[in-house]
Scaffold this motif. Structure first.
Motif, PDB file in Angstrom:
ATOM      1  N   ARG A 147       7.562   4.188  -1.770  1.00 34.39           N
ATOM      2  CA  ARG A 147       8.222   5.001  -2.810  1.00 34.39           C
ATOM      3  C   ARG A 147       9.673   5.331  -2.457  1.00 34.39           C
ATOM      4  NH1 ARG A 147       4.784   8.453  -0.074  1.00 34.39           N
ATOM      5  NH2 ARG A 147       5.793  10.230   0.979  1.00 34.39           N
ATOM      6  N   GLU A 148      10.022   5.166  -1.194  1.00 38.85           N
ATOM      7  CA  GLU A 148      11.382   5.476  -0.743  1.00 38.85           C
ATOM      8  C   GLU A 148      12.301   4.259  -0.756  1.00 38.85           C
ATOM      9  OE1 GLU A 148      10.456   8.995   2.454  1.00 38.85           O
ATOM     10  OE2 GLU A 148       9.906   6.961   3.038  1.00 38.85           O
ATOM     11  N   LEU A 149      11.782   3.126  -1.210  1.00 39.26           N
ATOM     12  CA  LEU A 149      12.544   1.879  -1.215  1.00 39.26           C
ATOM     13  C   LEU A 149      12.959   1.488  -2.623  1.00 39.26           C
ATOM     14  CD1 LEU A 149      10.377  -0.351   1.174  1.00 39.26           C
ATOM     15  CD2 LEU A 149      12.167   1.287   1.790  1.00 39.26           C
ATOM     16  N   SER A 150      14.043   0.744  -2.710  1.00 39.53           N
ATOM     17  CA  SER A 150      14.427   0.125  -3.979  1.00 39.53           C
ATOM     18  C   SER A 150      13.512  -1.067  -4.250  1.00 39.53           C
ATOM     19  CB  SER A 150      15.881  -0.344  -3.923  1.00 39.53           C
ATOM     20  OG  SER A 150      16.001  -1.448  -3.032  1.00 39.53           O
ATOM     21  N   GLY A 151      13.576  -1.605  -5.458  1.00 32.63           N
ATOM     22  CA  GLY A 151      12.752  -2.771  -5.779  1.00 32.63           C
ATOM     23  C   GLY A 151      13.056  -3.962  -4.889  1.00 32.63           C
ATOM     24  N   GLY A 152      14.334  -4.202  -4.633  1.00 30.74           N
ATOM     25  CA  GLY A 152      14.712  -5.323  -3.765  1.00 30.74           C
ATOM     26  C   GLY A 152      14.215  -5.136  -2.350  1.00 30.74           C
TER      27      GLY A 152
ATOM     28  N   PHE B 183       0.848  -1.185   0.000  1.00 29.26           N
ATOM     29  CA  PHE B 183       0.000   0.000   0.000  1.00 29.26           C
ATOM     30  C   PHE B 183       0.888   1.241   0.000  1.00 29.26           C
ATOM     31  CE2 PHE B 183      -2.817  -3.135   2.122  1.00 29.26           C
ATOM     32  CZ  PHE B 183      -3.849  -3.127   1.192  1.00 29.26           C
ATOM     33  N   PRO B 184       0.789   2.100  -1.014  1.00 27.32           N
ATOM     34  CA  PRO B 184       1.724   3.230  -1.129  1.00 27.32           C
ATOM     35  C   PRO B 184       1.569   4.275  -0.029  1.00 27.32           C
ATOM     36  CG  PRO B 184      -0.011   3.389  -2.789  1.00 27.32           C
ATOM     37  CD  PRO B 184      -0.149   2.037  -2.155  1.00 27.32           C
ATOM     38  N   HIS B 185       0.379   4.361   0.586  1.00 28.31           N
ATOM     39  CA  HIS B 185       0.128   5.400   1.590  1.00 28.31           C
ATOM     40  C   HIS B 185       0.486   4.960   3.006  1.00 28.31           C
ATOM     41  CE1 HIS B 185      -3.378   2.818   1.683  1.00 28.31           C
ATOM     42  NE2 HIS B 185      -3.736   3.348   2.832  1.00 28.31           N
ATOM     43  N   LEU B 186       0.969   3.706   3.145  1.00 26.86           N
ATOM     44  CA  LEU B 186       1.341   3.189   4.464  1.00 26.86           C
ATOM     45  C   LEU B 186       2.849   2.976   4.550  1.00 26.86           C
ATOM     46  CD1 LEU B 186      -1.414   0.465   5.086  1.00 26.86           C
ATOM     47  CD2 LEU B 186      -1.374   2.825   5.917  1.00 26.86           C
ATOM     48  N   SER B 187       3.382   3.145   5.746  1.00 35.52           N
ATOM     49  CA  SER B 187       4.798   2.847   5.957  1.00 35.52           C
ATOM     50  C   SER B 187       5.039   1.349   5.819  1.00 35.52           C
ATOM     51  CB  SER B 187       5.227   3.302   7.350  1.00 35.52           C
ATOM     52  OG  SER B 187       4.604   2.497   8.339  1.00 35.52           O
TER      53      SER B 187
ATOM     54  N   LYS C 233      11.535  -3.370  -1.456  1.00 34.02           N
ATOM     55  CA  LYS C 233      10.081  -3.575  -1.492  1.00 34.02           C
ATOM     56  C   LYS C 233       9.740  -5.062  -1.451  1.00 34.02           C
ATOM     57  CE  LYS C 233       9.097   0.563  -4.251  1.00 34.02           C
ATOM     58  NZ  LYS C 233       8.684   1.047  -5.584  1.00 34.02           N
ATOM     59  N   GLN C 234      10.497  -5.856  -2.205  1.00 29.79           N
ATOM     60  CA  GLN C 234      10.197  -7.281  -2.261  1.00 29.79           C
ATOM     61  C   GLN C 234      10.492  -7.965  -0.929  1.00 29.79           C
ATOM     62  OE1 GLN C 234       8.037  -9.067  -3.537  1.00 29.79           O
ATOM     63  NE2 GLN C 234       8.765  -9.056  -5.654  1.00 29.79           N
ATOM     64  N   ARG C 235      11.564  -7.550  -0.262  1.00 32.44           N
ATOM     65  CA  ARG C 235      11.861  -8.112   1.060  1.00 32.44           C
ATOM     66  C   ARG C 235      10.786  -7.712   2.069  1.00 32.44           C
ATOM     67  NH1 ARG C 235      17.549  -6.111   2.492  1.00 32.44           N
ATOM     68  NH2 ARG C 235      17.367  -4.733   0.684  1.00 32.44           N
ATOM     69  N   ALA C 236      10.288  -6.484   1.957  1.00 31.87           N
ATOM     70  CA  ALA C 236       9.188  -6.056   2.833  1.00 31.87           C
ATOM     71  C   ALA C 236       7.935  -6.892   2.575  1.00 31.87           C
ATOM     72  CB  ALA C 236       8.895  -4.574   2.622  1.00 31.87           C
ATOM     73  N   ALA C 237       7.665  -7.187   1.314  1.00 30.09           N
ATOM     74  CA  ALA C 237       6.502  -8.013   0.966  1.00 30.09           C
ATOM     75  C   ALA C 237       6.640  -9.427   1.531  1.00 30.09           C
ATOM     76  CB  ALA C 237       6.338  -8.062  -0.547  1.00 30.09           C
ATOM     77  N   ILE C 238       7.861  -9.947   1.550  1.00 24.03           N
ATOM     78  CA  ILE C 238       8.095 -11.279   2.122  1.00 24.03           C
ATOM     79  C   ILE C 238       7.830 -11.258   3.623  1.00 24.03           C
ATOM     80  CG2 ILE C 238       9.874 -13.010   2.622  1.00 24.03           C
ATOM     81  CD1 ILE C 238      11.111 -12.303  -0.133  1.00 24.03           C
ATOM     82  N   VAL C 239       8.304 -10.221   4.303  1.00 25.35           N
ATOM     83  CA  VAL C 239       8.050 -10.094   5.746  1.00 25.35           C
ATOM     84  C   VAL C 239       6.554  -9.991   6.010  1.00 25.35           C
ATOM     85  CG1 VAL C 239       8.342  -8.594   7.761  1.00 25.35           C
ATOM     86  CG2 VAL C 239      10.301  -9.113   6.284  1.00 25.35           C
ATOM     87  N   ARG C 240       5.847  -9.240   5.180  1.00 19.63           N
ATOM     88  CA  ARG C 240       4.382  -9.111   5.347  1.00 19.63           C
ATOM     89  C   ARG C 240       3.719 -10.483   5.263  1.00 19.63           C
ATOM     90  NH1 ARG C 240       1.094  -5.641   1.014  1.00 19.63           N
ATOM     91  NH2 ARG C 240       1.994  -7.281  -0.291  1.00 19.63           N
ATOM     92  N   ALA C 241       4.135 -11.297   4.313  1.00 23.00           N
ATOM     93  CA  ALA C 241       3.566 -12.641   4.189  1.00 23.00           C
ATOM     94  C   ALA C 241       3.909 -13.500   5.403  1.00 23.00           C
ATOM     95  CB  ALA C 241       4.080 -13.302   2.910  1.00 23.00           C
TER      96      ALA C 241
END
Length: 256
Positions: free
Chosen positions: A139-144, A93-97, A146-154
């Motif tokens: 928006r302040e993260l690199s692609g890698g 979600f772009p509006h959330l940290s 963002k993907q690591r954050a998505a893994i943590v979310r899962a």
């Protein structure tokens, strides 16, 4: 032998007149890492989306342990909590940290305490090298990153199985390694995973089994060593020869 965690029997999926998955059957055991490879359009990503009931199916059954995954079932939301999925496009979600992206679903869906989830999320972010990015926005993260954050979310949803859909496909080459290292560590921890990827070296390193798909069918189901050193089918040999050619071509370019 470990118990069967996911069972797919005679799965059929069509998009209008296009048969995408053709009578596909597959069993995934607890703690097993399955890597699904194959040419573009063979049904790899569709298979993951069917497992998570993001796509309706036209035939067959998909079970997580003894529970049928049915898009029409009232128990689907509960079942989906047991299936973590990480997408190619991050879906943050772009509006959330970063931290709020991670804690949102455990709080809203699983009704867990924010304090407990936050503590767990920060520990996981530390493990993937993102602790200092907890308050940053996507928006302040690199692609890698963002993907690591998505893994943590899962992971914070405590899933029984993790699905990875070409999670490095949209990344620059320098960012691919950092994401693959996180996934390799998950495999070493005994996580049950199904991974769709075009990264052949990673597939060989991480997989317990290689599933080679072509035209919606499982053409080969074997160990990484057997598939990469001695594929059983001509189609498997042709597929691997493509990557061998690309590697040779790349080396030739480096010599210029």
């Amino acid at each position: 032998m470990a118990e069967a965690l996911l069972t797919i029997e005679h799965l059929t999926k069509r998009f209008y007149d296009n048969l995408v998955l053709d009578d596909l059957s597959l069993t995934v055991r607890k703690g097993e890492v399955i890597v699904v490879i194959g040419p573009s359009g063979c049904g790899k990503s569709t298979l993951l989306r069917c497992i998570n009931a993001l796509e309706p199916i036209q035939g067959g059954t998909i079970k997580l342990q003894d529970e049928v995954i049915d898009p029409k079932s009232k128990s689907l939301p509960e079942l989906r909590q047991k299936i973590g999925m990480v997408f190619q496009s991050y879906e943050l979600f772009p509006h959330l940290s970063v931290l709020n992206n991670i804690v949102l679903a455990p709080m809203k869906v699983q009704k867990r305490k924010k304090e407990d989830i936050t503590e767990e999320a920060l520990e996981l972010l530390e493990r993937v090298g993102l602790r200092e990015k907890a308050d940053s926005f996507p928006r302040e993260l690199s692609g890698g990153q963002k993907q690591r954050a998505a893994i943590v979310r899962a992971l914070c949803m405590h899933p029984e199985i993790l699905l990875f859909d070409e999670v490095t496909a949209a990344l620059d080459p320098e960012m691919v390694r950092e994401v693959l290292e996180v996934m390799l560590r998950l495999a070493q921890q005994g996580r049950t995973m199904i991974i769709v990827t075009h990264e052949m070296q990673f597939a060989r390193a991480v997989a317990d089994r290689i599933i080679f798909l072509d035209k919606g069918k499982i053409i080969e189901d074997s160990t990484p060593q057997d598939f990469f050193e001695e594929p059983k089918t001509q189609r498997g040999k042709q597929f691997l020869n493509t990557f061998t050619y690309q590697a040779v071509k790349s080396k030739e370019g480096e010599l210029d």
